[in-house]
Scaffold this motif. Structure first.
Motif, mmCIF file in Angstrom:
data_model
loop_
_atom_site.group_PDB
_atom_site.id
_atom_site.type_symbol
_atom_site.label_atom_id
_atom_site.label_comp_id
_atom_site.label_asym_id
_atom_site.label_seq_id
_atom_site.Cartn_x
_atom_site.Cartn_y
_atom_site.Cartn_z
ATOM 1 N N THR A 4 0.786 -1.118 -0.230
ATOM 2 C CA THR A 4 0.015 0.216 0.118
ATOM 3 C C THR A 4 0.919 1.240 0.032
ATOM 4 O OG1 THR A 4 -0.244 -0.050 2.390
ATOM 5 C CG2 THR A 4 -1.960 -1.207 1.397
ATOM 6 N N TYR A 5 0.618 2.321 -0.566
ATOM 7 C CA TYR A 5 1.154 3.610 -0.633
ATOM 8 C C TYR A 5 0.348 4.766 -0.836
ATOM 9 C CZ TYR A 5 0.608 2.987 -5.730
ATOM 10 O OH TYR A 5 0.013 2.645 -7.036
ATOM 11 N N GLY A 6 0.558 5.822 -0.084
ATOM 12 C CA GLY A 6 -0.365 7.170 -0.499
ATOM 13 C C GLY A 6 -1.412 7.147 0.235
ATOM 14 N N ALA A 7 -1.531 6.117 1.427
ATOM 15 C CA ALA A 7 -2.584 6.434 2.556
ATOM 16 C C ALA A 7 -4.014 5.800 2.037
ATOM 17 C CB ALA A 7 -2.721 7.684 3.279
ATOM 18 N N PRO A 8 -4.168 4.810 1.454
ATOM 19 C CA PRO A 8 -5.572 4.483 0.912
ATOM 20 C C PRO A 8 -6.342 3.769 2.034
ATOM 21 C CG PRO A 8 -4.117 2.628 0.306
ATOM 22 C CD PRO A 8 -3.164 3.909 0.702
ATOM 23 N N VAL A 9 -7.524 3.879 2.240
ATOM 24 C CA VAL A 9 -8.307 3.336 3.199
ATOM 25 C C VAL A 9 -9.507 2.623 2.957
ATOM 26 C CG1 VAL A 9 -7.384 5.115 5.234
ATOM 27 C CG2 VAL A 9 -9.429 5.543 3.642
ATOM 28 N N GLU A 10 -9.984 1.704 3.770
ATOM 29 C CA GLU A 10 -11.494 1.234 3.564
ATOM 30 C C GLU A 10 -12.481 2.022 4.166
ATOM 31 O OE1 GLU A 10 -12.155 -2.906 3.957
ATOM 32 O OE2 GLU A 10 -10.323 -3.511 2.376
ATOM 33 N N THR A 11 -13.484 2.411 3.728
ATOM 34 C CA THR A 11 -14.544 3.264 4.274
ATOM 35 C C THR A 11 -15.876 3.135 3.694
ATOM 36 O OG1 THR A 11 -15.230 5.433 5.195
ATOM 37 C CG2 THR A 11 -13.826 5.530 3.204
ATOM 38 N N GLY A 12 -17.130 2.833 4.300
ATOM 39 C CA GLY A 12 -18.267 2.838 3.645
ATOM 40 C C GLY A 12 -18.328 1.774 2.829
ATOM 41 N N GLY A 13 -17.608 0.679 2.741
ATOM 42 C CA GLY A 13 -17.699 -0.661 1.980
ATOM 43 C C GLY A 13 -16.994 -0.457 0.679
ATOM 44 N N ARG A 14 -16.105 0.361 0.712
ATOM 45 C CA ARG A 14 -15.223 0.730 -0.684
ATOM 46 C C ARG A 14 -13.883 1.058 -0.314
ATOM 47 N NH1 ARG A 14 -19.170 5.120 -3.392
ATOM 48 N NH2 ARG A 14 -21.135 3.741 -3.747
ATOM 49 N N ILE A 15 -12.903 0.626 -1.022
ATOM 50 C CA ILE A 15 -11.525 1.157 -0.924
ATOM 51 C C ILE A 15 -11.379 2.643 -1.463
ATOM 52 C CG2 ILE A 15 -10.503 0.108 -2.776
ATOM 53 C CD1 ILE A 15 -8.022 -0.343 -1.017
ATOM 54 N N ARG A 16 -10.845 3.750 -0.569
ATOM 55 C CA ARG A 16 -10.712 5.006 -1.005
ATOM 56 C C ARG A 16 -9.365 5.172 -1.167
ATOM 57 N NH1 ARG A 16 -13.874 9.261 2.386
ATOM 58 N NH2 ARG A 16 -15.505 8.288 1.263
ATOM 59 N N ILE A 17 -8.876 5.726 -2.444
ATOM 60 C CA ILE A 17 -7.330 5.987 -2.750
ATOM 61 C C ILE A 17 -7.441 7.519 -3.120
ATOM 62 C CG2 ILE A 17 -5.807 5.576 -4.479
ATOM 63 C CD1 ILE A 17 -7.102 2.853 -4.704
ATOM 64 N N PRO A 18 -6.523 7.941 -2.430
ATOM 65 C CA PRO A 18 -6.402 9.535 -2.417
ATOM 66 C C PRO A 18 -5.838 9.822 -3.786
ATOM 67 C CG PRO A 18 -5.521 8.936 -0.418
ATOM 68 C CD PRO A 18 -5.848 7.389 -0.970
ATOM 69 N N CYS A 19 -6.201 11.038 -4.155
ATOM 70 C CA CYS A 19 -5.857 11.454 -5.531
ATOM 71 C C CYS A 19 -5.407 13.021 -5.264
ATOM 72 C CB CYS A 19 -7.103 11.663 -6.663
ATOM 73 S SG CYS A 19 -7.438 10.158 -7.276
ATOM 74 N N VAL A 20 -4.023 13.051 -4.683
ATOM 75 C CA VAL A 20 -3.477 14.164 -3.983
ATOM 76 C C VAL A 20 -2.188 14.495 -5.116
ATOM 77 C CG1 VAL A 20 -2.126 15.158 -2.374
ATOM 78 C CG2 VAL A 20 -4.222 13.473 -1.857
ATOM 79 N N SER A 21 -2.029 16.009 -5.547
ATOM 80 C CA SER A 21 -1.083 16.202 -6.483
ATOM 81 C C SER A 21 0.023 15.917 -6.087
ATOM 82 C CB SER A 21 -1.373 17.782 -6.865
ATOM 83 O OG SER A 21 -0.208 18.042 -7.504
#
Length: 788
Positions: free
Chosen positions: A87-104
């Motif tokens: 894993t990289y860039g601090a993804p998390v599981e939340t609300g029944g989905r995997i959330r992947i940050p889109c940060v510049s």
């Protein structure tokens, strides 16, 4: 969730499918009328609803595993370290989905172990939330299958800035030949990459069930020689607000369970708790609420444009079927066209509504009785500015039915406000159809067709194709393209004459004006078959025709035996009643699909002689839920049947030995009225019924299964109406060690980690038919029922 669909048994009609869902609505999103709901304003009655079951795979055996076994529903709020060691860039599981940050400047994602292979396998995921473009140079989310070489991979990539979805086979992180799609949040909600037959295939789907191929490519060598890694990633470069992308249901196999519309959203409160018990009904609800049908001729006018294959629409439709006391005729096309008024020319003559019309329609027509060609009544009306505008943009097509014995008369005509553009359909001195036109106000140019004499006292169907400049009479083209020119800005319409002359003597009915971008005359000409109510068309064609009358684009036909059916010409009944007439006539099965907005119709031969290859699954008695029962009663007993057809004989078939043993048993609905076209076919239908139910064998009618615990969960979910499955290792008291049953319907209850399906079944052997010399279906006196 509870879903019920199908019939109680094979002799009963399929009932409307229903679904009930009890849902938590503490956030108020499912409260009707709540403007703060994320679903507003669609929390309302008749909102479409679809229910699907997502079955997550489990990997078994030793690595490497096929990618089809990689599954994660992201429901436990914790990223699985075994599935996603990278894993990289601090993804998390939340609300029944995997959330992947889109940060510049900070790529993010999750990576699986390199212990999977795409060879003859696949990987699929739902792209639940895409990143915003903002002011970034790029903003992407990707599903990647990577090789051991950096930058060599197969991928789906969404580019928010370009609004594109790309199917890529990257080498050194580049693919100049990528397939690029304009992104659709609906059509591209699901992404899949699979390998089969030496091809890599990229597909998208709106629902995870129906997939569309977007790209194919010869399988790169690394796909079959290496173990791969799966990566879900998000990126952003340049400026722009940070947000995220979300994935869900990685590897899920989706099976639709219900498609319908919501009946109600009743919200209940218990203290601070809030719940809504949604109820819904499938397509049958809408079909049962449709207005009664017009005649088949009238319904063809309303719906035939669905068959043209180009842009065409009904601009005006004057059935001319007003009551006898009427003095004007109206359009029922709903386009705001003005009425046609009865108009006197000269002295004498008359016009009478309510007279007998086209055969098989049971609808009246208007009769014109002029005292001469210039004295009498005809119909005149202003079709309005919208028709004038539309007829300039699109090409006019005309349908009309006539009956006359008088030559040298005008049937109808139309022109613009200054008479520059005129069109007249008339009969010449020989009764031959002519087309008269002008587009510059000069004298009318007359084009004579090869129709022959139409002033023969019979009904004729005329079609003018304003695009092809061709005329059709009684379903056939009469001559090549005519010299007729295009009409524009038409507003004034005359029926039964033209501009105070050539007054028509006879009857006119069902006048319609269609506008189109191209030729449609051949399609409209096929409506001539309505003269006989399409008697003799195959049952599957009739079902498709009735589905079109109901506004459905298509109906799925299953099976191949479709007898000719008789007319259903006159109106007065609903579309479901007519569909049921065909279903019962053919011993077929009609039901609403569970995976899309449509109907399915099965012919009787679909159930003939099932084999093990036809079974969707087999299951041990020990794996069933309690409640299996063998039934032997008179519920289905039929040993006498009487039937008739339109205009045919009344016939009876009986099984004397059964009558002697049990007494007479007729079908529950009494005598059968069948849409057969011959008496022999009626006798066949009666024999088919009695031969199957004169002495029905004991059978299993209910089979309860906890499907979620079965390793063949997906196979069980694939079972639908008329599917077969076998129960084996039955108790020693059973008639045999196994029993093959046919699904008639089912009720399923879906809970967390539970999916109980109560199948309603019948004995599959009851539909067996004779095959000469076959060891199973050719046993004299046992399996020698003749096919029908």
């Amino acid at each position: 969730m509870t879903i019920s669909r199908g019939a109680s048994d094979e002799l009963s009609e399929t009932q409307p499918g229903t679904a009930t869902l009890t849902l938590d609505t503490q956030d108020g999103w499912l409260t009707p009328g709540n403007p703060n709901s994320g679903y507003f304003p669609f929390v309302r009655r008749n909102a479409p609803i679809r229910i699907s079951q997502a079955v997550m795979p489990a990997h078994v055996g030793a690595a490497p595993w096929p990618l089809a076994q990689l599954g994660d529903d992201f429901d436990d709020e914790v990223i699985d370290p075994t599935l996603w060691p990278g894993t990289y860039g601090a993804p998390v599981e939340t609300g029944g989905r995997i959330r992947i940050p889109c940060v510049s400047g900070t790529p993010a994602g999750v990576q699986s172990a390199r212990s999977w292979t795409l060879d003859e396998s696949h990987v699929a995921v739902k792209a639940s939330t895409v990143p915003a473009a903002s002011t970034s140079a790029t903003a992407t989310m990707s599903l990647r299958v990577t090789s051991t070489t950096a930058g060599t991979r197969l991928a789906w990539q969404y580019d928010a800035v370009a609004g594109q979805l790309r199917a890529c086979s990257d080498v050194a992180s580049v693919d100049a030949g990528a397939t690029v799609l304009t992104y659709s949040a609906i059509d591209h909600a699901w992404w899949r990459i699979r390998e089969t037959g030496s091809l890599v295939i990229w597909e998208t789907s709106p629902d995870g069930w129906e997939w569309t191929v977007r790209r194919t490519l010869a399988t790169p060598a690394w796909v079959t020689s290496q173990q791969q890694q799966v990566e879900l990633a998000g990126t952003r470069t340049g400026s722009g607000s940070a947000d995220y992308c979300e994935f869900d249901l990685l590897g899920a196999a989706v099976r639709p369970r219900f498609w319908g519309v919501v009946n109600e959203f009743p919200v209940e409160w218990d203290g601070l708790l809030s719940k809504v018990s949604v109820s819904a009904t499938d397509l049958f609800k809408r079909l049962n609420k449709l207005p009664v049908l017009r005649s088949m001729l009238g319904m063809e006018v309303f719906t035939v444009d669905a068959l043209t294959g180009i842009y065409s629409f009904l601009a005006a439709y004057f059935p001319l079927a007003e009551p006898a006391e009427s003095t004007s005729a109206g359009s029922v096309a709903g386009s705001g066209i003005g009425a046609l008024a009865s108009t006197q020319v000269g002295v004498g003559g008359g016009l009478q509504f309510g007279d007998e019309g086209v055969p098989e329609t049971a609808e009246p027509a208007v009769t014109f009785t002029p005292s001469s060609a210039t004295a009498g009544r005809y119909l005149v009306g202003d079709m309005g500015p919208q028709m004038a505008s539309d007829s300039t943009t699109w090409l006019p097509h005309i349908q009309v039915w006539i009956k006359t014995s008088t030559v040298s008369r005008a049937i109808l005509g139309m022109h613009d406000t200054v008479l520059d553009h005129q069109l007249v359909l008339a009969l010449n001195a020989s009764g031959v159809l002519t087309v008269e036109t002008t587009q510059d106000g000069t004298a009318l140019t007359v084009a004579t067709t090869s129709s022959g004499n139409l002033a023969d006292g019979k009904w004729h169907h005329l079609v003018f194709d304003g695009a092809a400049k061709r005329v059709y009479v009684d379903g056939a083209a009469v001559g090549g393209p005519l010299v007729a020119t295009s009409t524009q800005d038409v507003r004034t319409l005359y029926v039964g004459g033209y501009r105070s002359a050539r007054l028509f003597s006879g009857q006119i009915a069902h006048l319609s004006v269609h506008l189109a971008t191209g030729p449609c005359g051949a399609v409209y000409a096929a409506s001539y078959g309505a003269l006989t109510g399409y008697t003799g068309e195959p049952a599957d064609s009739r079902v498709e025709r009735l589905a079109r009358y109901a506004g459905l684009d298509s109906v799925t036909i299953r099976g191949t035996t479709h007898d000719p059916v008789a007319s259903q010409g006159p109106g007065g009944s609903g579309v479901m009643a007519r569909l049921r007439e065909v279903e019962s006539t053919e011993s077929g099965h009609l039901y609403a699909e569970r995976d899309y907005y449509g109907l399915a119709y099965q012919s009787r031969d679909l159930r003939y002689n099932p084999s093990p290859a036809d079974e969707v699954f087999t299951i041990s008695y020990a794996d069933l839920e309690p409640g299996l029962r063998l039934a032997d009663d008179d519920q289905k007993l039929v040993n006498e049947a009487e039937g008739t057809r339109p205009g045919g004989a009344t016939q009876q078939v009986s099984a004397p030995s059964s009558v002697l043993a049990f007494g007479p048993y007729e079908p529950s609905g009494g005598a059968l009225n069948l849409l057969k076209t011959t008496d022999l076919k009626v006798a066949d239908a009666l024999y088919w019924l009695v031969s199957r139910y004169a002495n029905p064998a004991p059978e299993i009618r209910e089979v309860p299964i906890e499907a979620a615990t079965m390793p063949f969960f997906l196979d069980i979910l694939d079972a639908d109406i008329s599917s077969y499955f076998t129960i084996f290792d039955l108790p020693p008291q059973a008639l045999a060690s196994s029993a093959r049953v046919t699904v008639e319907g089912y009720t399923e209850t879906i809970k967390e980690q539970s999916h109980v399906i109560q199948f309603r079944t019948s004995a599959s052997a009851r539909d067996s038919v004779w095959i000469l010399g076959d060891s199973v279906y050719g046993v004299l006196g046992t399996t020698t029922r003749l096919a029908y």
